[in-house]
Design an enzyme around this catalytic site. Structure first.
Site, PDB file in Angstrom:
ATOM      1  N   CYS A 137     -32.513 -74.836  -8.527  1.00 32.25           N
ATOM      2  CA  CYS A 137     -32.480 -76.055  -7.728  1.00 32.25           C
ATOM      3  C   CYS A 137     -31.225 -76.865  -8.025  1.00 32.25           C
ATOM      4  CB  CYS A 137     -33.725 -76.897  -8.006  1.00 32.25           C
ATOM      5  SG  CYS A 137     -33.735 -78.481  -7.132  1.00 32.25           S
ATOM      6  N   GLU A 211     -37.562 -71.317  -4.154  1.00 34.89           N
ATOM      7  CA  GLU A 211     -36.642 -72.164  -3.387  1.00 34.89           C
ATOM      8  C   GLU A 211     -36.573 -71.688  -1.933  1.00 34.89           C
ATOM      9  OE1 GLU A 211     -35.006 -74.832  -3.553  1.00 34.89           O
ATOM     10  OE2 GLU A 211     -34.722 -75.361  -5.647  1.00 34.89           O
TER      11      GLU A 211
END
Length: 230
Positions: A137, A211
């Site tokens: 991230c 993600e």
């Protein structure tokens, strides 16, 4: 910045999963300015809930570190997230989404899966495990922002997502990312990363897949009744 050291190794070992994340259709449509606004609005509300749990993860990371400089580095990331939340609320407001509306939104399964995975890694593993789970991230968004800003396919003029792209290609954001990569390298050297690469790579790649699922959640919301009204 992205190709060297422990982070570079983990990124490389993620292989096609990494490309699926940073070149996801959601990202490409952001750059082209063609992403349906319903998808972006869904992403924005869930990203707020996501950031709350990531702040918890960085607080947990600080508790697992041993020295004051290390704790300061983790706390800087925690403070950046906490400071970002009011800005995120203001950005959501510019899209017609109020904070009370965000608070009423249930967490999507993808938000739960990702954030709870990171927190579980943090509780069951050590500081290195947790840092590795956080990095897709932290650094991935910087790579995405830079790629979009430099891509000939990206349209900035009249693109409703131009400010989002600029935010993640900003020098200030890159400075924070570099600090996180440096902390990963330091903790990796301290805690035997080279002997743990198989395990660390699995954590990193799993977080990378989560993600991608988070991006896909936004696209899936286009036809969902759960999307906030425009």
């Amino acid at each position: 910045m992205f190709d060297t050291g422990l982070y570079g190794q983990l990124r490389q070992q993620a292989g096609s999963d990494w490309l699926d994340y940073v070149e996801h259709s959601f990202v490409q449509q952001l750059g082209a300015g063609t992403l349906p606004q319903a998808a972006f609005r869904r992403y924005l509300t869930q990203d707020y809930l996501f950031l709350v749990h990531f702040a918890r993860a960085y607080a947990l990371l600080a508790s697992k570190l041993r020295t004051l400089p290390e704790m300061r580095a983790a706390s800087a990331s925690l403070n950046a997230i906490v400071s970002e939340l009011p800005l995120h609320v203001a950005y959501c407001a510019s899209w017609g989404i109020t904070e009370p509306e965000i608070a009423l939104q249930p967490e999507a399964a993808e938000t739960m899966n990702y954030t709870r995975y990171v927190l579980d890694i943090g509780h069951s593993g050590d500081a290195l495990d947790l840092l590795v789970a956080l990095m897709p991230c932290v650094a991935g968004y910087a790579e995405i922002g830079l790629n979009l800003l430099n891509s000939p396919l990206t349209v900035m003029e009249g693109n409703p997502y131009a400010s989002w792209i600029r935010n993640y290609a900003d020098e200030g954001y890159f400075a924070g990312v570099q600090a996180s990569i440096d902390l990963l390298e330091h903790i990796g050297n301290q805690r035997g990363a080279e002997k743990r690469m198989a395990e660390l790579s699995e954590i990193f790649t799993t977080a990378t897949r989560l993600e991608s699922a988070f991006w896909q959640m936004g696209l899936n919301a286009i036809d969902s009744a759960a999307v906030l009204p425009a």
